[in-house]
Design an enzyme around this catalytic site. Structure first.
Site, PDB file in Angstrom:
ATOM      1  N   ASN A  75       9.668  19.766 -20.203  1.00 41.42           N
ATOM      2  CA  ASN A  75       8.252  20.518 -19.720  1.00 41.42           C
ATOM      3  C   ASN A  75       7.045  19.731 -20.798  1.00 41.42           C
ATOM      4  OD1 ASN A  75       6.403  21.738 -19.008  1.00 41.42           O
ATOM      5  ND2 ASN A  75       7.147  23.747 -19.273  1.00 41.42           N
ATOM      6  N   LYS A  77       4.163  20.035 -20.462  1.00 38.11           N
ATOM      7  CA  LYS A  77       2.909  21.148 -21.001  1.00 38.11           C
ATOM      8  C   LYS A  77       1.666  20.539 -20.431  1.00 38.11           C
ATOM      9  CE  LYS A  77       6.299  24.519 -22.616  1.00 38.11           C
ATOM     10  NZ  LYS A  77       6.879  25.943 -24.147  1.00 38.11           N
ATOM     11  N   HIS A 159       8.101  30.224 -15.974  1.00 39.56           N
ATOM     12  CA  HIS A 159       8.225  30.339 -16.782  1.00 39.56           C
ATOM     13  C   HIS A 159       6.488  31.166 -17.536  1.00 39.56           C
ATOM     14  CE1 HIS A 159       6.779  27.901 -21.163  1.00 39.56           C
ATOM     15  NE2 HIS A 159       7.959  27.627 -20.552  1.00 39.56           N
ATOM     16  N   GLU A 161       4.542  31.016 -20.163  1.00 43.05           N
ATOM     17  CA  GLU A 161       3.133  31.067 -19.873  1.00 43.05           C
ATOM     18  C   GLU A 161       2.543  31.381 -19.036  1.00 43.05           C
ATOM     19  OE1 GLU A 161       4.713  27.862 -23.424  1.00 43.05           O
ATOM     20  OE2 GLU A 161       3.945  26.945 -21.397  1.00 43.05           O
ATOM     21  N   GLU A 229      15.313  31.624 -20.954  1.00 42.30           N
ATOM     22  CA  GLU A 229      14.471  31.248 -22.320  1.00 42.30           C
ATOM     23  C   GLU A 229      13.694  32.534 -23.007  1.00 42.30           C
ATOM     24  OE1 GLU A 229      11.922  27.190 -21.759  1.00 42.30           O
ATOM     25  OE2 GLU A 229      10.458  28.178 -20.197  1.00 42.30           O
ATOM     26  N   GLY A 235       8.870  27.712 -28.767  1.00 45.04           N
ATOM     27  CA  GLY A 235       7.416  27.379 -29.826  1.00 45.04           C
ATOM     28  C   GLY A 235       7.424  27.394 -30.718  1.00 45.04           C
ATOM     29  N   SER A 275      12.542  26.348 -28.442  1.00 45.38           N
ATOM     30  CA  SER A 275      12.352  25.566 -29.703  1.00 45.38           C
ATOM     31  C   SER A 275      13.876  24.343 -29.326  1.00 45.38           C
ATOM     32  CB  SER A 275      12.610  26.659 -30.327  1.00 45.38           C
ATOM     33  OG  SER A 275      11.236  26.757 -30.738  1.00 45.38           O
TER      34      SER A 275
END
Length: 319
Positions: A75, A77, A159, A161, A229, A235, A275
């Site tokens: 991904n 992003k 996701h 985000e 996730e 991140g 990560s």
């Protein structure tokens, strides 16, 4: 279903997860009577053990759910320029990748065409989002039909985000997934808990609620890969331990068995994201119910992403 503590110690986990030299347990039965019993969580092991042999040399490969292949998605992003993406594509084109892995990358929308026209066919293209239906008067949105026109085979949905920064709710995400699947586009369906939810012992509640929203909407699970996730690991440099990740993957597979079907639970690939990098992927990949990875930052580095893809070798055992 009762909430089970998600902070099991590695020793407690290892004492109940028997190593079968590559035999992959399809799932474990969760105990419904006690949220505090580590032992009861791992008591009932599904009796169906799956093992596939490979004709490649003298090696065997643990059967992955669904297609029989490990699945690794990158991904990208909201990162990249034409030049940096050209370099990344060049690195991926020259990388030596294990053959028994499905590999997908998700560039920013504006670079999908560039990537599709220059990246090896060995790697499929995903989008990072899509609209809930056909195109029209939806400023700023991109339809599944448009993604298909560009050659996208997959889309990443749910996701964290999109959930926690953009504000998409479970039902909205489920609607997107249903439409993408109806149009023949595969869905990488993300789930995961916030740090405060994990600390409050709500990891399973949150993940199961997100799974239910998909299950309530989608017509079939044939073209879905579930990506667990934990939001606190995305991140941040913090990674769920292999035991923590395996624990949730088992629980999600058990949820599928009880709420969809045993067949879907057995076939659906459940991948880990948060990560993941070249240094931790091998240990994570060894876990029976980790069927691959969804990779963020490390997927922007061609050689490291190749290392993660090739971590499938951690699942190979002597034939």
């Amino acid at each position: 279903m009762a909430v089970v503590s998600t902070s099991l110690a590695g020793a407690a986990v290892s004492s109940h997860l028997t190593q079968f030299s590559g035999l992959r347990k399809s799932f474990l039965k969760l105990d419904n009577t006690s949220s505090n019993s580590t032992h009861s969580f791992f008591q009932n092991v599904d009796s169906h053990l799956r093992l596939a042999s490979s004709n490649k040399g003298c090696r065997g490969v643990v059967t992955m759910a669904g297609s029989g292949k490990f699945f690794v998605g990158g991904n990208w992003k909201c990162n990249g320029t034409k030049d940096s993406i050209s370099k990344l594509v060049s690195d991926l084109n020259s990388a030596t990748l294990e053959s028994d892995v499905d590999v997908v990358v998700a560039p920013p929308f504006v670079y999908i065409d560039q990537v599709k026209n220059s990246l090896t066919d060995r790697i499929e293209i995903a989008a990072q989002n899509c609209w809930t239906g056909k195109g029209g008067a939806f400023t700023g949105e991109i339809s599944v039909e448009q993604l298909k026109d560009l050659g996208c085979k997959w889309v990443v949905l749910g996701h964290s985000e999109r959930r926690h920064v953009i504000g998409e709710d479970d039902q909205f995400i489920g609607k997107k997934a249903a439409y993408a699947l109806s149009e023949g586009v595969g869905v990488i369906a993300c789930i995961g808990e916030l740090l405060e939810e994990r600390e409050a012992g709500k990891t399973f509640d949150v993940c199961f609620q997100q799974m239910k929203a998909y299950a309530d909407a989608v017509p079939s699970w044939d073209n879905i890969v579930v990506a667990y996730e934990p939001v606190w690991a995305i991140g941040t440099g913090k990674v769920a331990s292999p035991e923590q990740a395996q624990e949730v993957h088992i629980a999600v597979r058990d949820w599928l068995s009880k709420n969809v079907s045993a067949e879907v639970a057995s076939k659906t690939r459940i991948i880990y994201g948060g990560s993941v990098n070249g240094g931790n992927c091998a240990e994570l990949a060894k876990k029976e119910d980790i069927d691959g990875f969804l990779v963020g930052g490390a997927s922007l580095k061609g050689p490291e992403f190749a290392t993660i893809i090739n971590s499938v070798t951690s699942k190979k055992v002597a034939a």
